[in-house]
Design a protein around this motif. Structure first.
Motif, PDB file in Angstrom:
ATOM      1  N   ALA A  44       0.279  -1.340  -0.147  1.00 56.37           N
ATOM      2  CA  ALA A  44      -0.058   0.070   0.016  1.00 56.37           C
ATOM      3  C   ALA A  44       0.920   1.505   0.254  1.00 56.37           C
ATOM      4  N   LEU A  45       2.285   1.491   0.567  1.00 56.74           N
ATOM      5  CA  LEU A  45       3.048   2.497   0.524  1.00 56.74           C
ATOM      6  C   LEU A  45       3.460   2.888  -0.565  1.00 56.74           C
ATOM      7  N   LEU A  46       3.909   1.062  -1.447  1.00 60.07           N
ATOM      8  CA  LEU A  46       4.516   1.421  -2.612  1.00 60.07           C
ATOM      9  C   LEU A  46       3.105   2.196  -3.537  1.00 60.07           C
ATOM     10  N   VAL A  47       2.246   1.921  -3.059  1.00 65.06           N
ATOM     11  CA  VAL A  47       0.979   2.397  -4.481  1.00 65.06           C
ATOM     12  C   VAL A  47       0.623   3.896  -3.812  1.00 65.06           C
ATOM     13  N   ARG A  48       0.242   4.560  -2.302  1.00 70.52           N
ATOM     14  CA  ARG A  48       0.338   5.440  -2.322  1.00 70.52           C
ATOM     15  C   ARG A  48       2.273   6.636  -2.728  1.00 70.52           C
ATOM     16  N   GLY A  49       3.273   6.391  -2.971  1.00 71.87           N
ATOM     17  CA  GLY A  49       4.275   6.161  -2.978  1.00 71.87           C
ATOM     18  C   GLY A  49       5.053   7.019  -2.088  1.00 71.87           C
ATOM     19  N   LEU A  50       5.009   6.043  -1.027  1.00 67.96           N
ATOM     20  CA  LEU A  50       5.663   6.587   0.720  1.00 67.96           C
ATOM     21  C   LEU A  50       6.148   5.661   0.765  1.00 67.96           C
ATOM     22  N   TYR A  51       7.102   4.241   0.123  1.00 71.62           N
ATOM     23  CA  TYR A  51       7.875   3.737   0.467  1.00 71.62           C
ATOM     24  C   TYR A  51       9.418   3.782  -0.091  1.00 71.62           C
ATOM     25  N   GLN A  52      10.230   3.352   0.534  1.00 70.23           N
ATOM     26  CA  GLN A  52      12.021   3.588   0.632  1.00 70.23           C
ATOM     27  C   GLN A  52      12.047   3.666  -0.999  1.00 70.23           C
TER      28      GLN A  52
END
Length: 325
Positions: A44-52
Motif C-alpha cells: 500500500a505504501l508503494l502504491v501511494r508513493g510513500l515506500y523507500q
C-alpha cells in the motif's frame, strides 16, 4: 496474463486490473506461474508513493508469491520447470499471473506446505525470523513484547517467539485481536485501548522491562516502549503502521543500556541471499511440521487487490490476506 497495475501514485482504490504479456526470464531469472500472493502493508505504501523505493510508472506492485516454475533463464541451476516454490521479488510485480524473479530470491517448498500459506509467509515470517534470530538473538526464557500482534508481521513474531521458547507479551488495539494473538502463542496481552501500556509492562516484567521489543507500529506507542526496554534489551524497529515515525530520546537507551535495531528484510535478502535461503528453509520446515501456521484472514481473487490493500491500511486484518490470480 492478468495483472494489477498502478498508473499513478495515489489511493489504492485507483489500481486497475489489466491484461499484460507474459514476462520472459532474463539470464539468472526464474519465471513463476503465480498461484498465491501475499498482501503486505508495504504494498500500500508503494502504491501511494510513500515506500523507500519509487518504481517507474506504470508498475505492478507485490513483493511475495508462491507458485510453480514455468521457465528458467540462462545460467539458472538448482531448479527445474514444474518445481513448487515461493519467491520474493526485489523488482515488485507479484500481483499478477506470472512474474520473473532472480533465482537467488526463489525458495523451494516442502510437499506439506500449500501455496496459499507459502504465499503468506515470506514477508511477514521472513521479517520476523530475521529480526528475532539475526538482529535480536532472542533466547529461550527471554521476554518478547510484540506490538500490532494480530497483524501479519506481528502475529508471525508471536508464533516464532513462542516456538523459540520466549515469554510473549502481545500488544493490540482491541480484545478480538488479543484473542487471535493468544491463540497463536502469546502468553499475556495488553489492550492499548484500555490499559496503561507502560505500567502493565512494568507489572508483567517485575519492573525489569522487556528483553526484546518487536515494533511494526511506531507512532505514539513508542513513548511507552522507550521506557519499557530492559537492560541489554533490543528494540527492533520493523515499520510504522501507525503512520508516524517517532522521535526517541537517546538518553533512554544510554542510561538503560539497550539497543535500537533496524530491520529491513528486503535489503537483507539482497545483501545476504545465502542466509535468507537458510532462514526460509527453516521457516518452511516449521510450517510443514505444524510448529507454526500462517493465519489467513482471507483468500481473495486478484481483482480484489484494492479492497485487500484498503483493509490493510485500515488495520482491520488479522494475519494475512492472500490473492489468487
Amino acid at each position: 496474463m492478468e495483472a494489477i497495475v498502478c498508473s499513478e501514485f495515489g489511493p489504492v482504490e485507483n489500481l486497475s486490473i489489466q491484461e499484460l504479456p507474459d514476462p520472459v526470464p532474463n539470464a539468472g531469472d526464474v519465471l513463476i506461474h503465480v498461484n498465491a500472493i501475499g498482501v503486505n502493508f508495504p504494498d500500500a505504501l508503494l502504491v501511494r508513493g510513500l515506500y523507500q523505493v519509487k518504481p517507474a510508472l506504470p508498475f505492478t506492485p507485490g513483493i511475495e508469491c508462491a507458485g510453480t516454475i514455468a521457465a528458467l533463464g540462462e545460467g539458472v541451476e538448482g531448479f527445474l520447470v514444474g518445481d513448487r516454490v515461493a519467491a520474493m521479488s526485489p523488482r515488485f510485480g507479484t500481483y499478477s499471473g506470472a512474474v520473473t524473479v532472480p533465482a537467488s530470491h526463489v525458495y523451494a517448498l516442502p510437499d506439506g506446505l500449500d501455496f496459499d500459506h507459502a504465499g503468506a509467509m515470506l514477508c511477514a515470517h521472513g521479517t520476523a525470523y530475521h529480526a528475532l534470530i539475526q538482529r535480536a538473538a532472542l533466547r529461550s526464557g527471554e521476554t518478547l513484547l510484540v506490538t500490532g500482534a494480530a497483524g501479519g508481521t506481528g502475529l508471525a513474531a508471536v508464533q516464532i517467539g513462542h516456538a523459540l521458547g520466549a515469554r510473549v507479551i502481545a500488544v493490540c488495539s482491541n480484545e478480538e485481536k488479543l484473542h487471535t494473538a493468544k491463540q497463536h502463542g502469546a502468553d499475556v496481552a495488553i489492550n492499548t485501548g484500555q490499559d496503561d501500556v507502560r505500567n502493565v509492562i512494568k507489572s508483567l516484567t517485575g519492573g525489569a522491562g522487556a528483553d526484546v521489543i518487536f515494533d511494526p507500529v511506531g507512532g505514539d506507542l513508542a513513548k511507552s516502549l522507550a521506557r519499557s526496554v530492559g537492560w541489554n534489551g533490543r528494540w527492533l524497529v520493523i515499520g510504522f503502521a501507525d503512520g508516524a515515525i517517532p522521535n526517541v530520546p537517546l538518553n533512554l537507551p544510554l542510561v538503560k543500556g539497550y539497543s535500537i535495531v533496524g530491520v529491513f528484510w528486503g535489503s537483507f535478502c539482497d545483501r545476504d541471499p545465502a542466509q535468507a535461503q537458510a532462514n526460509h528453509r527453516q521457516l518452511f520446515e516449521m510450517a510443514a511440521s505444524g510448529t507454526l501456521t500462517p493465519h489467513l484472514h482471507a483468500v481473495m481473487p486478484l481483482s480484489e487487490a484494492p479492497r485487500a490493500l484498503s483493509q490493510i491500511e485500515q488495520r482491520s486484518v488479522q494475519g494475512k490476506i492472500v490473492l489468487n490470480p
